[in-house]
Design a protein around this motif. Structure first.
Motif, PDB file in Angstrom:
ATOM      1  N   LEU A  61     -19.502  27.120  22.050  1.00 24.57           N
ATOM      2  CA  LEU A  61     -18.108  27.683  21.961  1.00 24.57           C
ATOM      3  C   LEU A  61     -17.568  27.756  23.492  1.00 24.57           C
ATOM      4  O   LEU A  61     -18.113  28.225  24.601  1.00 24.57           O
ATOM      5  CB  LEU A  61     -18.207  29.189  21.341  1.00 24.57           C
ATOM      6  CG  LEU A  61     -18.293  29.032  20.088  1.00 24.57           C
ATOM      7  CD1 LEU A  61     -18.278  30.541  19.535  1.00 24.57           C
ATOM      8  CD2 LEU A  61     -17.082  28.306  19.175  1.00 24.57           C
ATOM      9  N   THR A  62     -16.168  27.427  23.616  1.00 23.14           N
ATOM     10  CA  THR A  62     -15.559  27.495  24.649  1.00 23.14           C
ATOM     11  C   THR A  62     -15.055  28.909  24.977  1.00 23.14           C
ATOM     12  O   THR A  62     -14.899  29.681  24.053  1.00 23.14           O
ATOM     13  CB  THR A  62     -14.284  26.659  24.800  1.00 23.14           C
ATOM     14  OG1 THR A  62     -13.403  26.999  23.852  1.00 23.14           O
ATOM     15  CG2 THR A  62     -14.579  25.295  24.631  1.00 23.14           C
ATOM     16  N   SER A  63     -14.817  29.226  26.202  1.00 23.18           N
ATOM     17  CA  SER A  63     -14.093  30.728  26.472  1.00 23.18           C
ATOM     18  C   SER A  63     -12.830  31.024  25.761  1.00 23.18           C
ATOM     19  O   SER A  63     -12.400  32.109  25.303  1.00 23.18           O
ATOM     20  CB  SER A  63     -13.860  31.034  27.979  1.00 23.18           C
ATOM     21  OG  SER A  63     -15.144  30.808  28.708  1.00 23.18           O
ATOM     22  N   SER A  64     -12.131  29.826  25.659  1.00 24.10           N
ATOM     23  CA  SER A  64     -10.863  29.980  25.046  1.00 24.10           C
ATOM     24  C   SER A  64     -11.040  30.293  23.329  1.00 24.10           C
ATOM     25  O   SER A  64     -10.426  31.027  23.037  1.00 24.10           O
ATOM     26  CB  SER A  64      -9.995  28.572  24.844  1.00 24.10           C
ATOM     27  OG  SER A  64      -9.824  28.479  26.458  1.00 24.10           O
ATOM     28  N   SER A  65     -12.032  29.640  22.883  1.00 29.35           N
ATOM     29  CA  SER A  65     -12.373  29.880  21.339  1.00 29.35           C
ATOM     30  C   SER A  65     -12.852  31.302  21.136  1.00 29.35           C
ATOM     31  O   SER A  65     -12.456  32.119  20.465  1.00 29.35           O
ATOM     32  CB  SER A  65     -13.360  29.041  21.040  1.00 29.35           C
ATOM     33  OG  SER A  65     -12.826  27.583  20.886  1.00 29.35           O
ATOM     34  N   ILE A  66     -13.642  31.744  22.134  1.00 30.88           N
ATOM     35  CA  ILE A  66     -14.209  33.120  22.066  1.00 30.88           C
ATOM     36  C   ILE A  66     -13.181  33.977  22.086  1.00 30.88           C
ATOM     37  O   ILE A  66     -13.205  35.151  21.221  1.00 30.88           O
ATOM     38  CB  ILE A  66     -15.184  33.359  23.317  1.00 30.88           C
ATOM     39  CG1 ILE A  66     -16.606  32.264  22.864  1.00 30.88           C
ATOM     40  CG2 ILE A  66     -15.825  34.868  23.055  1.00 30.88           C
ATOM     41  CD1 ILE A  66     -17.409  32.356  24.092  1.00 30.88           C
ATOM     42  N   ARG A  67     -12.297  33.917  23.243  1.00 30.10           N
ATOM     43  CA  ARG A  67     -11.124  35.136  23.132  1.00 30.10           C
ATOM     44  C   ARG A  67     -10.367  35.219  22.232  1.00 30.10           C
ATOM     45  O   ARG A  67      -9.635  36.204  22.007  1.00 30.10           O
ATOM     46  CB  ARG A  67     -10.561  34.768  24.756  1.00 30.10           C
ATOM     47  CG  ARG A  67      -9.791  33.562  24.533  1.00 30.10           C
ATOM     48  CD  ARG A  67      -9.043  33.111  25.875  1.00 30.10           C
ATOM     49  NE  ARG A  67      -8.083  34.078  26.259  1.00 30.10           N
ATOM     50  CZ  ARG A  67      -6.857  34.028  26.108  1.00 30.10           C
ATOM     51  NH1 ARG A  67      -6.504  32.936  25.521  1.00 30.10           N
ATOM     52  NH2 ARG A  67      -6.098  35.005  26.765  1.00 30.10           N
ATOM     53  N   GLU A  68     -10.247  34.250  21.472  1.00 26.64           N
ATOM     54  CA  GLU A  68      -9.450  34.165  20.346  1.00 26.64           C
ATOM     55  C   GLU A  68      -9.885  34.673  18.990  1.00 26.64           C
ATOM     56  O   GLU A  68      -9.374  34.813  17.944  1.00 26.64           O
ATOM     57  CB  GLU A  68      -8.718  32.616  20.013  1.00 26.64           C
ATOM     58  CG  GLU A  68      -7.617  32.225  21.203  1.00 26.64           C
ATOM     59  CD  GLU A  68      -6.478  33.032  21.174  1.00 26.64           C
ATOM     60  OE1 GLU A  68      -6.179  33.621  20.137  1.00 26.64           O
ATOM     61  OE2 GLU A  68      -5.958  32.853  22.129  1.00 26.64           O
ATOM     62  N   ILE A  69     -11.014  35.000  19.109  1.00 20.57           N
ATOM     63  CA  ILE A  69     -11.925  35.575  17.904  1.00 20.57           C
ATOM     64  C   ILE A  69     -11.271  36.856  17.252  1.00 20.57           C
ATOM     65  O   ILE A  69     -11.272  37.777  18.079  1.00 20.57           O
ATOM     66  CB  ILE A  69     -13.234  35.699  17.916  1.00 20.57           C
ATOM     67  CG1 ILE A  69     -13.920  34.295  18.121  1.00 20.57           C
ATOM     68  CG2 ILE A  69     -13.992  36.176  16.641  1.00 20.57           C
ATOM     69  CD1 ILE A  69     -15.439  34.453  18.572  1.00 20.57           C
ATOM     70  N   ARG A  70     -10.851  36.958  16.037  1.00 19.68           N
ATOM     71  CA  ARG A  70     -10.296  38.386  15.344  1.00 19.68           C
ATOM     72  C   ARG A  70     -11.285  38.829  14.646  1.00 19.68           C
ATOM     73  O   ARG A  70     -12.366  38.129  14.123  1.00 19.68           O
ATOM     74  CB  ARG A  70      -8.992  37.750  14.622  1.00 19.68           C
ATOM     75  CG  ARG A  70      -7.652  37.549  15.898  1.00 19.68           C
ATOM     76  CD  ARG A  70      -6.753  37.350  14.830  1.00 19.68           C
ATOM     77  NE  ARG A  70      -5.201  36.851  15.734  1.00 19.68           N
ATOM     78  CZ  ARG A  70      -4.455  37.611  16.295  1.00 19.68           C
ATOM     79  NH1 ARG A  70      -5.006  38.801  16.210  1.00 19.68           N
ATOM     80  NH2 ARG A  70      -3.487  37.286  17.165  1.00 19.68           N
ATOM     81  N   LEU A  71     -11.301  39.982  14.296  1.00 18.17           N
ATOM     82  CA  LEU A  71     -12.060  40.837  13.597  1.00 18.17           C
ATOM     83  C   LEU A  71     -11.983  40.109  11.979  1.00 18.17           C
ATOM     84  O   LEU A  71     -13.271  40.234  11.442  1.00 18.17           O
ATOM     85  CB  LEU A  71     -11.686  42.337  13.250  1.00 18.17           C
ATOM     86  CG  LEU A  71     -11.662  43.175  14.718  1.00 18.17           C
ATOM     87  CD1 LEU A  71     -11.197  44.448  14.645  1.00 18.17           C
ATOM     88  CD2 LEU A  71     -13.264  43.075  15.162  1.00 18.17           C
TER      89      LEU A  71
END
Length: 213
Positions: A61-71
């Motif tokens: 996973l990229t940092s951009s994908s990780i930061r966008e993970i919602r609950l």
């Protein structure tokens, strides 16, 4: 009145960009073992850092994908994180422990009940804002515990997968494009070998059936 006109030429080598090697070299086997041991031994003490590292190292996973993970993207029952731009991530038992332990830490953050993102910051300037952390936050957390950047871990993940199972898996299982997957292995060579193997299996079956004289 005359205007000066200049014609310039930018030489570009006749080489496909996908054939160029990654800028960052993948980790050695010894370094990979060290990262795996670091994650395994810090599940409870540093769950956030371990979770971020694991998502890069094991799932690419990229940092951009990780930061966008919602609950709402996280399903604890199915042990899955869903994404719109790539296939889901299926969490291991260790990763479920990381999520559980991080949840215990997360709940102590002020105003966290109004946060919709999984990864949140406890910084005073972010307490009352519901927005994703920046990529530098993730990079710092990963490098603190692993000693490598998220990009280095991601490249290692893709390189390892491609070398063991072929780059086609990066397309089907990780959501990479054909061009991206080819950077981690010769996709054309892989498909040719796969076709040859298929033809060999077919030929052997025909021989066993007596279909050839």
């Amino acid at each position: 009145m005359f205007l000066n006109t200049y014609i310039t030429h930018i030489p570009i080598l006749d080489v496909k960009s996908r054939e160029l090697p990654p800028v960052i070299e993948p980790l050695t086997f010894e370094e990979q073992v060290r990262i795996a041991n670091i994650i395994k031994s810090n599940l409870y003490e540093r769950p956030l850092e371990c979770l971020l590292t694991s998502l890069c190292f094991y799932h690419g996973l990229t940092s951009s994908s990780i930061r966008e993970i919602r609950l709402t993207d996280l399903s604890l029952e199915r042990k899955t994180i869903y994404f719109s731009e790539r296939p889901p991530v299926y969490l291991s038992e260790d990763e479920m422990i990381m999520v559980s332990e991080y949840a215990k830490q997360r709940i102590s953050i002020r105003n966290v009940e109004n946060k919709t993102y999984l990864i949140v910051s406890s910084h005073l300037s972010e307490i009352y804002r519901d927005r994703p952390v920046n990529i530098h936050f993730i990079a710092r957390k990963v490098k603190e515990i692993a000693g490598f950047t998220p990009k280095a871990l991601r490249i290692t993940c893709f390189n390892t997968i491609a070398s063991h199972f072929g780059p086609q898996l990066l397309v089907e299982g990780f959501g990479l494009s054909l061009t991206q997957s080819s950077r981690y292995g010769k996709l054309e060579d892989y498909l040719i070998e796969e076709q040859i193997q298929s033809e060999r299996e077919y030929l052997n079956k025909q021989i066993k059936k007596g279909g050839f004289e």
